[in-house]
Motif scaffolding. Sequence first.
Motif, PDB file in Angstrom:
ATOM      1  N   ALA A 309      47.940  40.261  48.881  1.00 50.82           N
ATOM      2  CA  ALA A 309      47.031  40.846  47.899  1.00 50.82           C
ATOM      3  C   ALA A 309      46.708  42.288  48.250  1.00 50.82           C
ATOM      4  CB  ALA A 309      45.756  40.015  47.823  1.00 50.82           C
ATOM      5  N   HIS A 310      46.506  42.552  49.562  1.00 49.31           N
ATOM      6  CA  HIS A 310      46.154  43.916  49.976  1.00 49.31           C
ATOM      7  C   HIS A 310      47.341  44.847  49.908  1.00 49.31           C
ATOM      8  CE1 HIS A 310      44.035  47.080  52.111  1.00 49.31           C
ATOM      9  NE2 HIS A 310      45.073  47.160  52.960  1.00 49.31           N
ATOM     10  N   GLU A 311      48.509  44.363  50.352  1.00 46.09           N
ATOM     11  CA  GLU A 311      49.675  45.233  50.469  1.00 46.09           C
ATOM     12  C   GLU A 311      50.412  45.429  49.141  1.00 46.09           C
ATOM     13  OE1 GLU A 311      48.963  46.086  54.339  1.00 46.09           O
ATOM     14  OE2 GLU A 311      50.565  46.915  53.083  1.00 46.09           O
ATOM     15  N   LEU A 312      50.358  44.450  48.228  1.00 46.01           N
ATOM     16  CA  LEU A 312      51.175  44.535  47.015  1.00 46.01           C
ATOM     17  C   LEU A 312      50.395  44.894  45.761  1.00 46.01           C
ATOM     18  CD1 LEU A 312      53.617  41.503  47.408  1.00 46.01           C
ATOM     19  CD2 LEU A 312      54.031  43.904  47.894  1.00 46.01           C
ATOM     20  N   ASN A 313      49.167  44.506  45.706  1.00 46.96           N
ATOM     21  CA  ASN A 313      48.431  44.720  44.461  1.00 46.96           C
ATOM     22  C   ASN A 313      48.290  46.205  44.149  1.00 46.96           C
ATOM     23  OD1 ASN A 313      48.019  42.166  43.484  1.00 46.96           O
ATOM     24  ND2 ASN A 313      46.115  41.849  44.609  1.00 46.96           N
ATOM     25  N   ASN A 314      47.923  46.998  45.174  1.00 48.98           N
ATOM     26  CA  ASN A 314      47.754  48.434  44.912  1.00 48.98           C
ATOM     27  C   ASN A 314      49.069  49.100  44.512  1.00 48.98           C
ATOM     28  OD1 ASN A 314      45.005  48.311  45.394  1.00 48.98           O
ATOM     29  ND2 ASN A 314      45.211  48.751  47.589  1.00 48.98           N
ATOM     30  N   PRO A 315      50.179  48.908  45.273  1.00 53.95           N
ATOM     31  CA  PRO A 315      51.444  49.525  44.821  1.00 53.95           C
ATOM     32  C   PRO A 315      51.903  49.012  43.457  1.00 53.95           C
ATOM     33  CG  PRO A 315      51.601  48.831  47.103  1.00 53.95           C
ATOM     34  CD  PRO A 315      50.327  48.277  46.589  1.00 53.95           C
ATOM     35  N   LEU A 316      51.749  47.737  43.228  1.00 54.22           N
ATOM     36  CA  LEU A 316      52.177  47.192  41.942  1.00 54.22           C
ATOM     37  C   LEU A 316      51.358  47.788  40.811  1.00 54.22           C
ATOM     38  CD1 LEU A 316      52.767  43.409  42.748  1.00 54.22           C
ATOM     39  CD2 LEU A 316      54.476  45.138  42.160  1.00 54.22           C
ATOM     40  N   THR A 317      50.061  47.966  41.069  1.00 50.70           N
ATOM     41  CA  THR A 317      49.217  48.568  40.041  1.00 50.70           C
ATOM     42  C   THR A 317      49.689  49.979  39.730  1.00 50.70           C
ATOM     43  OG1 THR A 317      47.333  47.227  40.766  1.00 50.70           O
ATOM     44  CG2 THR A 317      46.850  49.179  39.428  1.00 50.70           C
ATOM     45  N   GLY A 318      50.008  50.759  40.801  1.00 48.59           N
ATOM     46  CA  GLY A 318      50.496  52.120  40.567  1.00 48.59           C
ATOM     47  C   GLY A 318      51.817  52.136  39.830  1.00 48.59           C
ATOM     48  N   VAL A 319      52.741  51.262  40.246  1.00 54.59           N
ATOM     49  CA  VAL A 319      54.047  51.216  39.575  1.00 54.59           C
ATOM     50  C   VAL A 319      53.873  50.852  38.104  1.00 54.59           C
ATOM     51  CG1 VAL A 319      56.251  50.007  39.467  1.00 54.59           C
ATOM     52  CG2 VAL A 319      55.317  50.693  41.684  1.00 54.59           C
ATOM     53  N   LEU A 320      53.042  49.854  37.861  1.00 60.15           N
ATOM     54  CA  LEU A 320      52.836  49.399  36.480  1.00 60.15           C
ATOM     55  C   LEU A 320      52.199  50.500  35.637  1.00 60.15           C
ATOM     56  CD1 LEU A 320      52.946  47.112  34.410  1.00 60.15           C
ATOM     57  CD2 LEU A 320      50.730  46.330  35.263  1.00 60.15           C
ATOM     58  N   MET A 321      51.195  51.209  36.234  1.00 59.77           N
ATOM     59  CA  MET A 321      50.491  52.241  35.467  1.00 59.77           C
ATOM     60  C   MET A 321      51.423  53.395  35.141  1.00 59.77           C
ATOM     61  SD  MET A 321      47.059  54.363  36.536  1.00 59.77           S
ATOM     62  CE  MET A 321      47.937  55.163  37.915  1.00 59.77           C
ATOM     63  N   PHE A 322      52.142  53.926  36.157  1.00 56.94           N
ATOM     64  CA  PHE A 322      53.010  55.069  35.904  1.00 56.94           C
ATOM     65  C   PHE A 322      54.214  54.693  35.049  1.00 56.94           C
ATOM     66  CE2 PHE A 322      50.727  56.655  39.664  1.00 56.94           C
ATOM     67  CZ  PHE A 322      50.345  57.908  39.199  1.00 56.94           C
ATOM     68  N   SER A 323      54.727  53.460  35.174  1.00 53.23           N
ATOM     69  CA  SER A 323      55.844  53.029  34.327  1.00 53.23           C
ATOM     70  C   SER A 323      55.405  52.942  32.873  1.00 53.23           C
ATOM     71  CB  SER A 323      56.356  51.666  34.794  1.00 53.23           C
ATOM     72  OG  SER A 323      56.831  51.734  36.106  1.00 53.23           O
ATOM     73  N   ARG A 349      55.609  40.626  36.266  1.00 52.83           N
ATOM     74  CA  ARG A 349      55.977  39.337  36.842  1.00 52.83           C
ATOM     75  C   ARG A 349      55.650  39.285  38.335  1.00 52.83           C
ATOM     76  NH1 ARG A 349      60.137  36.522  39.071  1.00 52.83           N
ATOM     77  NH2 ARG A 349      61.421  38.367  39.332  1.00 52.83           N
ATOM     78  N   CYS A 350      55.845  40.407  39.011  1.00 55.64           N
ATOM     79  CA  CYS A 350      55.481  40.441  40.427  1.00 55.64           C
ATOM     80  C   CYS A 350      53.978  40.231  40.599  1.00 55.64           C
ATOM     81  CB  CYS A 350      55.902  41.782  41.043  1.00 55.64           C
ATOM     82  SG  CYS A 350      57.686  41.985  41.215  1.00 55.64           S
ATOM     83  N   ALA A 351      53.212  40.850  39.716  1.00 57.48           N
ATOM     84  CA  ALA A 351      51.775  40.642  39.775  1.00 57.48           C
ATOM     85  C   ALA A 351      51.425  39.182  39.514  1.00 57.48           C
ATOM     86  CB  ALA A 351      51.076  41.553  38.752  1.00 57.48           C
ATOM     87  N   GLU A 352      52.157  38.551  38.587  1.00 55.21           N
ATOM     88  CA  GLU A 352      51.925  37.128  38.325  1.00 55.21           C
ATOM     89  C   GLU A 352      52.298  36.284  39.542  1.00 55.21           C
ATOM     90  OE1 GLU A 352      50.601  35.466  35.873  1.00 55.21           O
ATOM     91  OE2 GLU A 352      50.095  37.285  34.751  1.00 55.21           O
ATOM     92  N   ILE A 353      53.363  36.694  40.256  1.00 55.98           N
ATOM     93  CA  ILE A 353      53.758  35.955  41.455  1.00 55.98           C
ATOM     94  C   ILE A 353      52.665  36.030  42.514  1.00 55.98           C
ATOM     95  CG2 ILE A 353      55.393  35.912  43.386  1.00 55.98           C
ATOM     96  CD1 ILE A 353      57.557  36.761  41.418  1.00 55.98           C
ATOM     97  N   VAL A 354      52.100  37.227  42.680  1.00 57.41           N
ATOM     98  CA  VAL A 354      51.011  37.378  43.634  1.00 57.41           C
ATOM     99  C   VAL A 354      49.833  36.503  43.234  1.00 57.41           C
ATOM    100  CG1 VAL A 354      49.346  39.010  44.614  1.00 57.41           C
ATOM    101  CG2 VAL A 354      51.742  39.679  44.311  1.00 57.41           C
ATOM    102  N   LYS A 355      49.539  36.535  41.933  1.00 55.99           N
ATOM    103  CA  LYS A 355      48.446  35.693  41.433  1.00 55.99           C
ATOM    104  C   LYS A 355      48.777  34.211  41.635  1.00 55.99           C
ATOM    105  CE  LYS A 355      45.678  34.815  37.313  1.00 55.99           C
ATOM    106  NZ  LYS A 355      45.897  33.387  37.305  1.00 55.99           N
ATOM    107  N   GLY A 356      50.089  33.856  41.449  1.00 53.92           N
ATOM    108  CA  GLY A 356      50.489  32.477  41.670  1.00 53.92           C
ATOM    109  C   GLY A 356      50.297  32.042  43.107  1.00 53.92           C
ATOM    110  N   LEU A 357      50.556  32.962  44.041  1.00 53.73           N
ATOM    111  CA  LEU A 357      50.329  32.645  45.448  1.00 53.73           C
ATOM    112  C   LEU A 357      48.848  32.386  45.709  1.00 53.73           C
ATOM    113  CD1 LEU A 357      52.703  35.172  47.254  1.00 53.73           C
ATOM    114  CD2 LEU A 357      52.934  32.699  47.133  1.00 53.73           C
ATOM    115  N   LEU A 358      48.020  33.212  45.110  1.00 58.13           N
ATOM    116  CA  LEU A 358      46.582  33.010  45.275  1.00 58.13           C
ATOM    117  C   LEU A 358      46.148  31.674  44.668  1.00 58.13           C
ATOM    118  CD1 LEU A 358      45.345  36.624  44.465  1.00 58.13           C
ATOM    119  CD2 LEU A 358      45.321  35.508  46.698  1.00 58.13           C
ATOM    120  N   ASP A 359      46.681  31.402  43.474  1.00 53.29           N
ATOM    121  CA  ASP A 359      46.328  30.128  42.826  1.00 53.29           C
ATOM    122  C   ASP A 359      46.808  28.947  43.648  1.00 53.29           C
ATOM    123  OD1 ASP A 359      46.921  31.392  39.452  1.00 53.29           O
ATOM    124  OD2 ASP A 359      45.160  31.496  40.763  1.00 53.29           O
TER     125      ASP A 359
END
Length: 525
Positions: A309-323, A349-359
Motif C-alpha cells: 500500500a505504501h510503495e505502490l499506491n503513490n506511484p500508481l496514483t501518479g501514473v494514473l493521474m498523468f496518464s 487494474r493494478c490499483a484494484e489488485i492492491v485493493k484486492g490484497l487489502l481485502d
Amino acid sequence: MKLSITTKVTLVTVFVLVGTMLLFAIINVGALKKIFLEEAINDVDNLSETLIRSTHYQMLEDDRKRVYQMIQEVGTQRGIEHIRLINKDGEIIFSTERAEIGQFLDKATEGCNVCHTKDTPLTHASSMNRSRLFDDKHGHEVLGMAKAIYNQESCSTAECHFHPPDAKLLGVLDVIVSLEGMRLQTATYRNNIIALSLILLLILGTCMSLLTQRFISQPLNQMLEQTHRIARGEWGEVQVESKDEFGELARSFNEMTRSLRQAQEELAQWGNQLEVKVEERTHEIKEMQSRLIRSEKVASLGELVAGIAHELNNPLTGVLMFSSMISSDPRLDPALKPDFDTIIRETQRCAEIVKGLLDFARESVPKKVPTSINDIMEQTLSLVEHHSSFHDIGIEKTYGEIPQIEADPNQIEQVFMNLLINASQAMGNDGKLSIETGIDARSNKIVVRISDTGSGIPPENLDKIFDPFFTTKGHKGTGLGLSVSYGIIENHGGDIEVQSTPGEGTTFTITLPLSSQEPSGEGEE
C-alpha cells in the motif's frame, strides 16, 4: 376426495351387482315378453279356430245372421278389439266395427302381405307369420291374427253353397286383440324385479359394508394408527387377534416394531456418545485451525499489505493521474491514445489488485454481480496473450454453455491472470495451454480447467503452493499469486485444486457454485 377401503369395496360390489342384475332383468323381461307374446298368439289362434268351428254348421246352412251374431258376441269379450270376415276377393263382409263393412283391403297391407308377397299366394302359413303387432288408432299396441277359412268337402257339396270343389280358400277370419294386459303383466314383473334388485342391493351393500369394516378396515386402521404412533416415537403393538392374513401381518408388524425400537435405542445411545466426542473434537480442531490461519495471515500478509500500500499506491496514483492528463490532452497524437487508454486501464487494474490484497488480508466479502465466466476468461486472455511469456505458446479453448453467476469480475480476472501467467512461465517456448469451462452435473457447479505442458510441480511442493510467500521462482516471485487466488475462490464459495506430473504438466481446476452462496466463514472488516 379420499375414500375409505370400506366405501371402495362397497361401491365396487354395488356396481358389479347393479350391472349383473340389470343384465339379468333385461334378459329375463325380454324372455318373459316373448313367452307372453307366444301365448297370446296361440290364444288368438285357438280363438280363431274355435270361432270358425263353432260357426261351421251355421255357414253350411247359410245362416249368416247367426254367424254374425256369434262373431259380434265374441267380439264384446274383454281384450278383443274387433273381428272381421274377409272373403277371397279382399272384401270385408262383416266386422264388429260396422264402418269398415264392404271395404276392400289392399293385398300389400300389413296382415295380407304375409301370403301375398309372391305371384302365387300362400294357402298355408304358420301362426307366427300370420300374426302382426301394430298400434291401433288410439295408440295402443294390439295383436292381429289372420286365420284362413278353407273350402272343405262339406262346403263344396252343400246345397246352399256354390263354391267349386277346386277352390282352396274361401276367406279369412281376422281377429285383433289388445296387448294391454300383457304389457301390464310385463311392467309388473319388471317393477318387481327392480324392487327385488334394490332390496338385494341394499341388503348386500349393508352386509359388505359391515363385513369389510369388521374384517378389513378395523385391522388396517389399527395398523395405520400404530404407524402414526411409531412416527411420533410411541412404541407399542397392534392388538389384532384374528388368525387370517391380517393377524399374521399384525404379528409381523409387531415384531418389526420391537426390532426397530431396539435398533433405535442402540443407535441413539451410540449416536449420543459419538456426537459428544465429535462435537468436542470438531470444536477443538476449528479453534486450532482458526487460530493458525488467522495468525499466519496476520503474520505473513500484514507487513506485505502495508508495504504494498505504501510503495505502490503513490506511484500508481501518479501514473494514473498523468496518464489521464496526457490521454485527454488535445496535443496527443491520436494514434497513441489507445496505448494511453491501455496504460490507464492497466493502472486501474493494478490499483484494484492492491485493493484486492487489502481485502484478502481483511477477509472482505467480494462485490458480486451477475458475471459470465467465459467472458472474463476471454478478457483475461486478451490482456496476457501479448505478454512476452506467451510467445510461441498455443492456446486451445473449449468453452461450455454456462449461465452467469454471482461473482466479483475483478477478483475472478485476477485469479485467471495469475494461473495463466504461471502456466506460461512454466512452459517456456513451444508449449500448449488448454482452457476448458463447463458444468459438473454431479455437483451442479461451474468447472474451469487450466492445463499446461510445462515442467510440472514436484510432489513435495504440491501441498505448499497455496501458502503465502511460497515460491519456486527465487527473487522473481513473491509467493502471493496462488495464495491470493485461493482466498478469492474460497470467498466465492468455490474450491481450487491442482494435479501435476513432473515433466508432463499441471492442471488447475476451479469450481464455483451456480447459485449465490456465502463462503464457509464470513470475513471480518
